[in-house]
Scaffold this active site. Structure first.
Site: not given
Length: 222
Positions: A72-74
């Protein structure tokens, strides 16, 4: 697969309003200015999209593993890509390539977009469906398929967002982007940058932006 929330994780979720507010304040400090994006990032409970063991890190500005070699991207990356896609316009109909855990999908939904999202890994797509149900965001059209091919049956799209790094812009996705539409994607292999593409009558206007690091965009279905 995200495990059911333990009582501790549930308690963390109950306290996450203040934590989410701090996160959205950080995003503003880092240059995110579209109020729709800031509101969406605040409203979506990110802890529902990560494993319970990582719930206490859900609002840190870091990417986190979601299984099957995916992440999951920041939050800052999610906010930045969303803002690039919709700033100065109505979100309209958006194609997301790479559903992942469903967090980016949820943020897009909260901005008012009509969202189509395609994911090549069936197990990850099932996880996204569960996460979105838990967040009470069930209006996205989720499809198991090859994101490189897009969704021609639902085209044209006002915006396309790709959440994995391509070596080159997939031609079918350019074809499915409406004139005046935008595409936001990471491009590159070892060295990657975020790109903004805008489709005009004369072709694609391309703008290279921030250095980023994403998992690679793969073809086929798994």
């Amino acid at each position: 697969m995200a495990a059911p929330l333990t009582p501790n994780a549930q308690a963390y979720g109950m306290l996450s309003e203040r934590t989410r507010r701090r996160m959205s304040d950080r995003l503003r400090q880092h240059g995110i200015s579209d109020e729709r994006v800031l509101s969406a990032m605040h409203e979506v409970p990110r802890h529902l999209f990560v494993d319970q063991a990582l719930a206490t890190r859900a609002y840190d500005d870091v990417s986190l593993p979601i299984g099957h070699g995916q992440t999951i991207s920041q939050p800052l990356t999610v906010a930045r890509m969303t803002e690039l896609l919709i700033q100065g316009r109505q979100p309209g109909k958006i194609l997301e390539v790479g559903t992942g855990c469903g967090y980016q999908t949820a943020v897009l939904l909260k901005t008012g977009a009509e969202v189509y999202s395609i994911e090549r890994l069936g197990a990850i797509l099932d996880q996204a469906r569960r996460n979105l149900r838990a967040a009470k965001l069930v209006h996205a059209r989720l499809v198991h398929g090859d994101g490189n091919a897009g969704l021609p049956e639902a085209a044209p799209f006002d915006g396309i967002i790709i959440t994995a790094a391509a070596r080159a812009v997939p031609a079918p996705l350019v074809d499915q982007l409406a004139e005046g539409g935008r595409m936001v994607l990471p491009l590159g292999d070892a060295e990657q940058h975020l790109w903004l593409l805008e489709k005009t009558a004369q072709g694609l206007q391309k703008t290279r932006l921030d250095p980023v690091k994403f998992v690679p965009l793969l073809g086929g279905r798994g």
